[in-house]
Design an enzyme around this catalytic site. Structure first.
Site, PDB file in Angstrom:
ATOM      1  N   LYS A  98      39.363  -2.612 -11.026  1.00 51.32           N
ATOM      2  CA  LYS A  98      39.247  -3.976 -11.531  1.00 51.32           C
ATOM      3  C   LYS A  98      39.050  -4.000 -13.045  1.00 51.32           C
ATOM      4  O   LYS A  98      39.511  -4.923 -13.732  1.00 51.32           O
ATOM      5  CB  LYS A  98      38.113  -4.710 -10.821  1.00 51.32           C
ATOM      6  CG  LYS A  98      38.395  -4.980  -9.346  1.00 51.32           C
ATOM      7  CD  LYS A  98      39.661  -5.803  -9.141  1.00 51.32           C
ATOM      8  CE  LYS A  98      39.887  -6.159  -7.681  1.00 51.32           C
ATOM      9  NZ  LYS A  98      41.097  -6.987  -7.471  1.00 51.32           N
ATOM     10  N   TYR A 141      36.845   0.705  -6.711  1.00 55.31           N
ATOM     11  CA  TYR A 141      37.096  -0.727  -6.853  1.00 55.31           C
ATOM     12  C   TYR A 141      36.734  -1.200  -8.258  1.00 55.31           C
ATOM     13  O   TYR A 141      37.522  -1.890  -8.922  1.00 55.31           O
ATOM     14  CB  TYR A 141      36.278  -1.487  -5.810  1.00 55.31           C
ATOM     15  CG  TYR A 141      36.477  -2.980  -5.829  1.00 55.31           C
ATOM     16  CD1 TYR A 141      37.547  -3.570  -5.159  1.00 55.31           C
ATOM     17  CD2 TYR A 141      35.589  -3.814  -6.497  1.00 55.31           C
ATOM     18  CE1 TYR A 141      37.732  -4.943  -5.154  1.00 55.31           C
ATOM     19  CE2 TYR A 141      35.754  -5.188  -6.504  1.00 55.31           C
ATOM     20  CZ  TYR A 141      36.826  -5.749  -5.832  1.00 55.31           C
ATOM     21  OH  TYR A 141      36.998  -7.112  -5.847  1.00 55.31           O
TER      22      TYR A 141
END
Length: 263
Positions: free
Chosen positions: A167, A163
């Site tokens: 990002k 993640y």
């Protein structure tokens, strides 16, 4: 900035907005913001029932589309459906995302890595590309990417390697796209949410389990405003970046985190 006064520059009347991950959380909030400002909104989600629920809540002019953003064919088909049923896209929120696995790096599987980066990075790329292809010939468009405070900070709580990496990647994508799409009239910006209470990650930020309550307290203690955010807190910023009010803004990465990122 168009319009005779500042409030009119926040209107989206006659415009078409596409929101991925519109079935819940931040995506639903972005869809609501665009609809409330007058846009026709395409609510795209891998969960068709949720997409339909969001579209129904927005009333006339909203369209529900089932699509998996990790599929190039499904993303292209979704935008083609928008073209056919609503018209050319003016605003695109590349928002769909999942939290994916966390834990120790030594035990983090490649399957988990690919699952989360497939949605959170590859899916954003496919969405941005599809939007840009349609905006460029018209010389105008707004693309808003949902990043995270993890786009610029490491994750100290969950070990969410995939993640955090995804990002970080989408922020670089937004900045690079802003450079190259700007001459074609396309603005590309990123929203960097902090700890917003949505159902991402299995709804951990809603859970009343003692461990989850303790985690929320630890996070809130670090937030200068003293609390976690709600999806509705994103609506104002989302509308600003979608509307003519932000026509001279591109390449920006704007935190919406209660001040967490500066602590």
């Amino acid at each position: 900035m168009s319009g005779s006064d500042v409030l009119s520059s926040f209107r989206l009347d006659g415009r078409v907005a596409v929101v991925t991950g519109a079935g819940s959380g931040i995506g639903r909030a972005c869809a609501e913001a665009c609809a409330e400002a007058g846009a026709a909104v395409a609510c795209v989600d891998v969960d068709e029932a949720r997409a339909r629920a969001t579209a129904a809540s927005l009333g006339d002019g909203a369209l529900a589309i089932h699509a998996d953003v990790t599929s190039e064919a499904e993303v292209e088909a979704a935008f083609a459906q928008v073209d056919a049923e609503l018209g050319p896209v003016d605003v695109c929120f590349a928002n769909a995302g999942i939290a994916g696995a966390g834990g120790a790096l030594e035990e983090y599987s490649f399957d988990d890595w690919q699952e989360v980066t497939g949605v959170d990075l590859d899916g954003v790329f496919l969405t941005v590309r599809a939007a840009a292809r349609r905006m460029a010939p018209r010389g105008y468009g707004k693309i808003v990417i949902t990043g995270s405070v993890y786009s610029v900070r490491g994750d100290a709580f969950f070990g969410a390697y995939g993640y955090a990496a995804a990002k970080g990647g989408v922020l670089s994508l937004a900045r690079t796209a802003a450079i190259h799409l700007g001459p074609q009239g396309i603005r590309v910006n990123a929203i960097l949410p902090g700890y917003i209470r949505t159902d991402i990650g299995g709804g951990h930020l809603f859970s009343e389990e003692p461990e989850a309550v303790g985690l929320r307290r630890s996070i809130a203690d670090r937030v200068p405003l003293g609390a976690l955010g709600e999806a509705s807190d994103v609506k104002g910023l989302a509308l600003f970046l979608a509307a003519p009010a932000s026509d001279y803004v591109t390449g920006a990465a704007i935190p919406i985190d209660g001040g967490w990122i500066v602590t």
